[in-house]
Scaffold this active site. Structure first.
Site, mmCIF file in Angstrom:
data_model
loop_
_atom_site.group_PDB
_atom_site.id
_atom_site.type_symbol
_atom_site.label_atom_id
_atom_site.label_comp_id
_atom_site.label_asym_id
_atom_site.label_seq_id
_atom_site.Cartn_x
_atom_site.Cartn_y
_atom_site.Cartn_z
ATOM 1 N N LYS A 193 0.847 -1.198 0.000
ATOM 2 C CA LYS A 193 0.000 0.000 0.000
ATOM 3 C C LYS A 193 0.879 1.244 0.000
ATOM 4 C CE LYS A 193 0.861 1.545 4.359
ATOM 5 N NZ LYS A 193 1.430 2.854 4.713
ATOM 6 N N PRO A 247 9.680 -4.522 -0.109
ATOM 7 C CA PRO A 247 10.794 -4.265 0.818
ATOM 8 C C PRO A 247 10.313 -4.261 2.266
ATOM 9 C CG PRO A 247 10.848 -2.710 -1.007
ATOM 10 C CD PRO A 247 9.556 -3.455 -1.121
ATOM 11 N N ALA A 255 9.523 -0.648 5.200
ATOM 12 C CA ALA A 255 9.616 0.343 4.138
ATOM 13 C C ALA A 255 8.477 1.350 4.122
ATOM 14 C CB ALA A 255 9.672 -0.372 2.789
ATOM 15 N N GLY A 256 7.483 1.198 5.022
ATOM 16 C CA GLY A 256 6.320 2.074 4.979
ATOM 17 C C GLY A 256 5.289 1.634 3.962
ATOM 18 N N GLY A 305 4.300 -6.495 5.939
ATOM 19 C CA GLY A 305 3.940 -7.455 6.974
ATOM 20 C C GLY A 305 2.448 -7.486 7.224
ATOM 21 N N SER A 320 0.093 -6.706 5.056
ATOM 22 C CA SER A 320 -0.558 -7.323 3.904
ATOM 23 C C SER A 320 -0.374 -8.837 3.921
ATOM 24 C CB SER A 320 0.003 -6.735 2.609
ATOM 25 O OG SER A 320 -0.804 -7.107 1.502
ATOM 26 N N ASP A 332 -2.622 -1.616 10.234
ATOM 27 C CA ASP A 332 -2.880 -1.574 8.793
ATOM 28 C C ASP A 332 -3.523 -2.849 8.261
ATOM 29 O OD1 ASP A 332 -1.847 0.975 8.496
ATOM 30 O OD2 ASP A 332 0.165 0.282 7.958
#
Length: 297
Positions: A10, A94, A97-98, A102, A104, A136
């Site tokens: 995302k 990555p 990475a923002g 993880g 997802s 998230d």
């Protein structure tokens, strides 16, 4: 039996931090959308009741710290599942990475095990379970484009942005989300125009979307890691329509309307940054789940 599912990354079109909550989390308003850079989750039934995880990248934990493991453990305990599962994660997103890699992975594991273990849970029920794993995960369960509020677990579906390319670039550094939030002064921080961004998405106004990109955490990360600012500058110079850091960083993304500019931006960034990707936005109408029982994706 096997089951395979994609776990897309995302990006944050808008990220605002409103206040510190009594539970230690921060109250946020985030507009997120997904891109077609994705991990792959392969789930294989185990008859011994155990949960095991293997990851293509050796530096990613494969024990209880892994969000996919936590997702499987949560379902197994909550619904008294006798079967176990082996989870193999092929990493393309990555790490740290923002980009919610993880989260997802956890969301994909919830959805995949719902099918493999035949639990019959609705998407809303899976999203509610996801909120117990990470902020998230609920968004990643739903996918598409959405406004996330609360600590990120309250999801309101939004129209997708107009079609465009996305170039992602991650510098070879790690960013501590805890340090970034700890360095944020909410009173003096620049805040997002969330309502205006939502309106721009409804109007499918590309120029407004470009002008309204905002991440309240960006200024904090730029002070700690100036190389993130350098990537932003280069991405603009090479021709991106708009540029922003995703999440707490350090990945920077550029939105690009014209396909002819994508290669120029990609090749220019590859000169000093190894992790560069040219991808497209995932439309809400597209399915992220292409699978059969043989694990073919």
């Amino acid at each position: 039996m096997k089951y395979s599912i994609k776990a897309p990354a995302k990006i944050n079109l808008s990220l605002d931090v409103l206040k510190k909550r009594d539970d230690g989390y921060h109250e946020v308003e985030m507009i997120m959308t997904m891109v077609d850079l994705a991990d792959r989750i392969d789930l294989s039934m185990r008859n011994d009741g155990r949960i095991s995880v293997d990851v293509s990248e050796g530096f990613v934990p494969s024990d209880e710290r892994n969000f996919a493991y936590q997702a499987a453990a949560l379902l197994k305990k909550r619904f008294n599942v006798g079967h176990g599962v082996h989870i193999y994660i092929t990493k393309r997103i990555p790490v740290a990475a923002g980009l919610a890699g993880g989260s997802s992975d956890a969301a994909a594991t919830l959805k995949g095990l719902n099918e493999l273990w035949k639990l019959g849970l609705t998407i809303d029920e899976l999203a509610e379970l996801g909120a117990e794993i990470g902020s998230d995960v609920s968004f990643c369960v739903y996918g598409g484009t959405a406004l996330a509020t609360g600590r990120g677990e309250r999801i309101e579906t939004l129209p997708d942005p107009p079609p465009m390319w996305v170039v992602l670039a991650k510098p070879p550094i790690g960013v501590s989300t805890k340090d970034v939030y700890g360095g944020l002064n909410i009173k003096t921080a620049r805040h997002a125009k969330t309502a205006q961004m939502i309106d721009a998405l409804h109007r499918q106004d590309s120029e407004a979307v470009f002008s309204l990109l905002h991440n309240t955490l960006e200024d904090v990360t730029l002070k700690i890691h100036p190389e993130v600012g350098h990537i932003k500058e280069q991405m603009k110079r090479f021709g991106a329509n708009a540029v922003l850091m995703s999440g707490s960083g350090p990945t920077v993304f550029g939105l690009v309307e014209k396909e002819s500019r994508v290669n120029r931006i990609y090749n220019g960034l590859r000169g000093f940054c190894d992790d560069v990707y040219a991808v497209r936005l995932i439309r809400s109408s597209e399915t992220c789940l292409n699978t059969d029982e043989n694990g073919m994706l």
